[in-house]
Scaffold this motif. Structure first.
Motif, PDB file in Angstrom:
ATOM      1  N   MET A   1       0.861  -1.170   0.000  1.00  0.00           N
ATOM      2  CA  MET A   1       0.000   0.000   0.000  1.00  0.00           C
ATOM      3  C   MET A   1       0.907   1.233   0.000  1.00  0.00           C
ATOM      4  SD  MET A   1      -2.949   1.111   2.716  1.00  0.00           S
ATOM      5  CE  MET A   1      -3.857  -0.374   2.587  1.00  0.00           C
ATOM      6  N   SER A   2       0.581   2.169  -0.819  1.00  0.00           N
ATOM      7  CA  SER A   2       1.418   3.360  -0.906  1.00  0.00           C
ATOM      8  C   SER A   2       1.211   4.247   0.316  1.00  0.00           C
ATOM      9  CB  SER A   2       1.070   4.138  -2.181  1.00  0.00           C
ATOM     10  OG  SER A   2      -0.188   4.721  -2.043  1.00  0.00           O
ATOM     11  N   ARG A   3       2.137   5.122   0.462  1.00  0.00           N
ATOM     12  CA  ARG A   3       2.087   6.012   1.619  1.00  0.00           C
ATOM     13  C   ARG A   3       0.874   6.941   1.557  1.00  0.00           C
ATOM     14  NH1 ARG A   3       6.347  10.327   3.628  1.00  0.00           N
ATOM     15  NH2 ARG A   3       6.109   9.839   5.819  1.00  0.00           N
ATOM     16  N   ARG A   4       0.518   7.404   0.360  1.00  0.00           N
ATOM     17  CA  ARG A   4      -0.632   8.298   0.197  1.00  0.00           C
ATOM     18  C   ARG A   4      -1.932   7.569   0.530  1.00  0.00           C
ATOM     19  NH1 ARG A   4      -1.256  11.015  -5.420  1.00  0.00           N
ATOM     20  NH2 ARG A   4       0.638  12.013  -4.721  1.00  0.00           N
ATOM     21  N   ALA A   5      -2.139   6.363   0.083  1.00  0.00           N
ATOM     22  CA  ALA A   5      -3.339   5.590   0.377  1.00  0.00           C
ATOM     23  C   ALA A   5      -3.443   5.311   1.870  1.00  0.00           C
ATOM     24  CB  ALA A   5      -3.338   4.290  -0.407  1.00  0.00           C
ATOM     25  N   HIS A   6      -2.312   4.988   2.485  1.00  0.00           N
ATOM     26  CA  HIS A   6      -2.292   4.747   3.920  1.00  0.00           C
ATOM     27  C   HIS A   6      -2.701   6.013   4.683  1.00  0.00           C
ATOM     28  CE1 HIS A   6      -1.294   2.862   7.647  1.00  0.00           C
ATOM     29  NE2 HIS A   6      -0.359   3.782   7.943  1.00  0.00           N
ATOM     30  N   PHE A   7      -2.243   7.174   4.241  1.00  0.00           N
ATOM     31  CA  PHE A   7      -2.600   8.450   4.874  1.00  0.00           C
ATOM     32  C   PHE A   7      -4.095   8.726   4.737  1.00  0.00           C
ATOM     33  CE2 PHE A   7      -3.304  13.054   4.436  1.00  0.00           C
ATOM     34  CZ  PHE A   7      -2.933  13.447   5.715  1.00  0.00           C
ATOM     35  N   LEU A   8      -4.665   8.478   3.544  1.00  0.00           N
ATOM     36  CA  LEU A   8      -6.088   8.751   3.322  1.00  0.00           C
ATOM     37  C   LEU A   8      -6.986   7.823   4.141  1.00  0.00           C
ATOM     38  CD1 LEU A   8      -6.205   9.458  -0.507  1.00  0.00           C
ATOM     39  CD2 LEU A   8      -6.444  11.102   1.355  1.00  0.00           C
ATOM     40  N   LEU A   9      -6.573   6.579   4.316  1.00  0.00           N
ATOM     41  CA  LEU A   9      -7.377   5.649   5.108  1.00  0.00           C
ATOM     42  C   LEU A   9      -7.377   6.005   6.581  1.00  0.00           C
ATOM     43  CD1 LEU A   9      -6.463   2.241   3.457  1.00  0.00           C
ATOM     44  CD2 LEU A   9      -8.618   3.475   3.310  1.00  0.00           C
ATOM     45  N   ARG A  10      -6.325   6.586   7.077  1.00  0.00           N
ATOM     46  CA  ARG A  10      -6.229   6.921   8.491  1.00  0.00           C
ATOM     47  C   ARG A  10      -6.660   8.352   8.802  1.00  0.00           C
ATOM     48  NH1 ARG A  10      -3.083   3.342  11.730  1.00  0.00           N
ATOM     49  NH2 ARG A  10      -2.999   5.106  13.140  1.00  0.00           N
ATOM     50  N   ASN A  11      -6.860   9.152   7.774  1.00  0.00           N
ATOM     51  CA  ASN A  11      -7.227  10.553   7.973  1.00  0.00           C
ATOM     52  C   ASN A  11      -8.701  10.647   8.374  1.00  0.00           C
ATOM     53  OD1 ASN A  11      -7.459  13.283   8.007  1.00  0.00           O
ATOM     54  ND2 ASN A  11      -6.892  13.594   5.874  1.00  0.00           N
ATOM     55  N   ALA A  12      -9.003  11.300   9.499  1.00  0.00           N
ATOM     56  CA  ALA A  12     -10.370  11.428  10.014  1.00  0.00           C
ATOM     57  C   ALA A  12     -10.896  12.850   9.895  1.00  0.00           C
ATOM     58  CB  ALA A  12     -10.413  10.975  11.460  1.00  0.00           C
ATOM     59  N   GLU A  13     -10.230  13.690   9.144  1.00  0.00           N
ATOM     60  CA  GLU A  13     -10.701  15.069   8.989  1.00  0.00           C
ATOM     61  C   GLU A  13     -11.998  15.076   8.181  1.00  0.00           C
ATOM     62  OE1 GLU A  13      -7.775  17.647   7.349  1.00  0.00           O
ATOM     63  OE2 GLU A  13      -6.233  16.966   8.718  1.00  0.00           O
ATOM     64  N   GLY A  14     -12.966  15.821   8.645  1.00  0.00           N
ATOM     65  CA  GLY A  14     -14.239  15.963   7.934  1.00  0.00           C
ATOM     66  C   GLY A  14     -15.286  14.930   8.306  1.00  0.00           C
ATOM     67  N   VAL A  15     -14.935  13.964   9.131  1.00  0.00           N
ATOM     68  CA  VAL A  15     -15.907  12.941   9.510  1.00  0.00           C
ATOM     69  C   VAL A  15     -17.067  13.556  10.292  1.00  0.00           C
ATOM     70  CG1 VAL A  15     -16.243  10.848  10.882  1.00  0.00           C
ATOM     71  CG2 VAL A  15     -14.224  11.094   9.459  1.00  0.00           C
ATOM     72  N   ALA A  16     -16.772  14.476  11.177  1.00  0.00           N
ATOM     73  CA  ALA A  16     -17.818  15.121  11.977  1.00  0.00           C
ATOM     74  C   ALA A  16     -18.779  15.913  11.087  1.00  0.00           C
ATOM     75  CB  ALA A  16     -17.205  16.029  13.032  1.00  0.00           C
ATOM     76  N   ALA A  17     -18.243  16.558  10.052  1.00  0.00           N
ATOM     77  CA  ALA A  17     -19.100  17.329   9.145  1.00  0.00           C
ATOM     78  C   ALA A  17     -20.044  16.411   8.369  1.00  0.00           C
ATOM     79  CB  ALA A  17     -18.248  18.136   8.188  1.00  0.00           C
ATOM     80  N   VAL A  18     -19.559  15.257   7.963  1.00  0.00           N
ATOM     81  CA  VAL A  18     -20.401  14.312   7.239  1.00  0.00           C
ATOM     82  C   VAL A  18     -21.484  13.754   8.168  1.00  0.00           C
ATOM     83  CG1 VAL A  18     -20.427  12.085   6.066  1.00  0.00           C
ATOM     84  CG2 VAL A  18     -18.618  13.733   5.566  1.00  0.00           C
ATOM     85  N   GLU A  19     -21.118  13.391   9.376  1.00  0.00           N
ATOM     86  CA  GLU A  19     -22.107  12.890  10.339  1.00  0.00           C
ATOM     87  C   GLU A  19     -23.150  13.954  10.654  1.00  0.00           C
ATOM     88  OE1 GLU A  19     -19.827  11.653  13.690  1.00  0.00           O
ATOM     89  OE2 GLU A  19     -19.175   9.780  12.745  1.00  0.00           O
ATOM     90  N   PHE A  20     -22.714  15.192  10.791  1.00  0.00           N
ATOM     91  CA  PHE A  20     -23.619  16.307  11.045  1.00  0.00           C
ATOM     92  C   PHE A  20     -24.590  16.476   9.875  1.00  0.00           C
ATOM     93  CE2 PHE A  20     -24.638  20.866  10.931  1.00  0.00           C
ATOM     94  CZ  PHE A  20     -25.156  21.036  12.199  1.00  0.00           C
ATOM     95  N   ALA A  21     -24.087  16.396   8.657  1.00  0.00           N
ATOM     96  CA  ALA A  21     -24.933  16.567   7.465  1.00  0.00           C
ATOM     97  C   ALA A  21     -25.967  15.458   7.349  1.00  0.00           C
ATOM     98  CB  ALA A  21     -24.056  16.610   6.216  1.00  0.00           C
ATOM     99  N   ILE A  22     -25.660  14.279   7.846  1.00  0.00           N
ATOM    100  CA  ILE A  22     -26.616  13.175   7.803  1.00  0.00           C
ATOM    101  C   ILE A  22     -27.623  13.275   8.948  1.00  0.00           C
ATOM    102  CG2 ILE A  22     -26.848  10.672   8.047  1.00  0.00           C
ATOM    103  CD1 ILE A  22     -24.140  10.450   6.592  1.00  0.00           C
ATOM    104  N   ALA A  23     -27.184  13.657  10.129  1.00  0.00           N
ATOM    105  CA  ALA A  23     -28.039  13.634  11.314  1.00  0.00           C
ATOM    106  C   ALA A  23     -28.988  14.824  11.410  1.00  0.00           C
ATOM    107  CB  ALA A  23     -27.181  13.565  12.572  1.00  0.00           C
ATOM    108  N   VAL A  24     -28.576  15.995  10.995  1.00  0.00           N
ATOM    109  CA  VAL A  24     -29.386  17.197  11.187  1.00  0.00           C
ATOM    110  C   VAL A  24     -30.723  17.144  10.447  1.00  0.00           C
ATOM    111  CG1 VAL A  24     -29.479  19.671  10.711  1.00  0.00           C
ATOM    112  CG2 VAL A  24     -27.562  18.709  11.930  1.00  0.00           C
ATOM    113  N   PRO A  25     -30.796  16.749   9.188  1.00  0.00           N
ATOM    114  CA  PRO A  25     -32.120  16.692   8.545  1.00  0.00           C
ATOM    115  C   PRO A  25     -33.082  15.731   9.247  1.00  0.00           C
ATOM    116  CG  PRO A  25     -30.412  16.577   6.892  1.00  0.00           C
ATOM    117  CD  PRO A  25     -29.730  16.473   8.218  1.00  0.00           C
ATOM    118  N   VAL A  26     -32.562  14.613   9.713  1.00  0.00           N
ATOM    119  CA  VAL A  26     -33.412  13.661  10.428  1.00  0.00           C
ATOM    120  C   VAL A  26     -33.902  14.283  11.728  1.00  0.00           C
ATOM    121  CG1 VAL A  26     -33.460  11.417  11.574  1.00  0.00           C
ATOM    122  CG2 VAL A  26     -32.279  11.683   9.378  1.00  0.00           C
ATOM    123  N   LEU A  27     -33.019  14.927  12.462  1.00  0.00           N
ATOM    124  CA  LEU A  27     -33.383  15.547  13.733  1.00  0.00           C
ATOM    125  C   LEU A  27     -34.396  16.676  13.538  1.00  0.00           C
ATOM    126  CD1 LEU A  27     -32.889  15.686  16.780  1.00  0.00           C
ATOM    127  CD2 LEU A  27     -31.046  17.308  16.306  1.00  0.00           C
TER     128      LEU A  27
END
Length: 139
Positions: A1-27
Motif C-alpha cells: 500500500m502506498s504512503r498516500r493511500a495509507h494516509f487517506l485511510l487513516r485521515n479522520a478530517e471531515g468525519v464530523a461534518a459528514v455525520e452532522f450533514a446526515i443527522a441534522v435533517p433527520v433531527l
C-alpha cells in the motif's frame, strides 16, 4: 500500500461534518413532526372544550313565569363556536345538534379538520370529530 493511500485511510478530517450533514435533517424532521402533533393535540383540546361548553349551555333551564326555556339549537351552536380555541389553519365545521324527544336529549357533534405539513411534503389531513349526548332539563 502506498504512503498516500495509507494516509487517506487513516485521515479522520471531515468525519464530523459528514455525520452532522446526515443527522441534522433527520433531527429537524423529527422535531417538526412533534410540533405538528402538538398542533393536532391543541386543536383536539379546543374542540373538546367548545363541545363541553355547548353541552353545559344546552342543559341550562332559564326560569320563566310558566316554567323554563331551554336554549335553541342556534344559541347552542353560537356558544360552541364562541368557545373554540387552538384551531389553526384547519376547517371548523358547523356544529350539528340532533334532538331526541322521547328521551329528552340532544346529541351535539363538532368536527374539525387540520392539515399537517412535514416540511418537504404535505402530510395527511387529520379529522377530529367529538360528540356528546346531553339530557335536557324538564321544561
Amino acid at each position: 500500500m502506498s504512503r498516500r493511500a495509507h494516509f487517506l485511510l487513516r485521515n479522520a478530517e471531515g468525519v464530523a461534518a459528514v455525520e452532522f450533514a446526515i443527522a441534522v435533517p433527520v433531527l429537524v424532521s423529527m422535531i417538526w413532526g412533534m410540533f405538528q402533533i402538538g398542533i393536532i393535540f391543541q386543536a383536539n383540546a379546543g374542540a373538546q372544550h367548545a363541545l363541553g361548553e355547548g353541552a353545559r349551555y344546552a342543559t341550562l333551564c332559564v326560569p320563566t313565569g310558566t316554567g323554563c326555556n331551554v336554549p335553541t339549537n342556534t344559541q347552542i351552536q353560537s356558544m360552541i363556536t364562541s368557545h373554540k380555541f387552538g384551531l389553526g389553519n384547519g376547517t371548523w365545521g358547523t356544529p350539528t345538534i340532533t334532538s331526541n324527544t322521547v328521551l329528552n336529549t340532544k346529541t351535539i357533534t363538532v368536527t374539525y379538520s387540520q392539515p399537517t405539513d412535514f416540511l418537504i411534503f404535505p402530510g395527511p389531513t387529520v379529522s377530529i370529530t367529538k360528540s356528546k349526548v346531553v339530557y335536557l332539563s324538564n321544561a
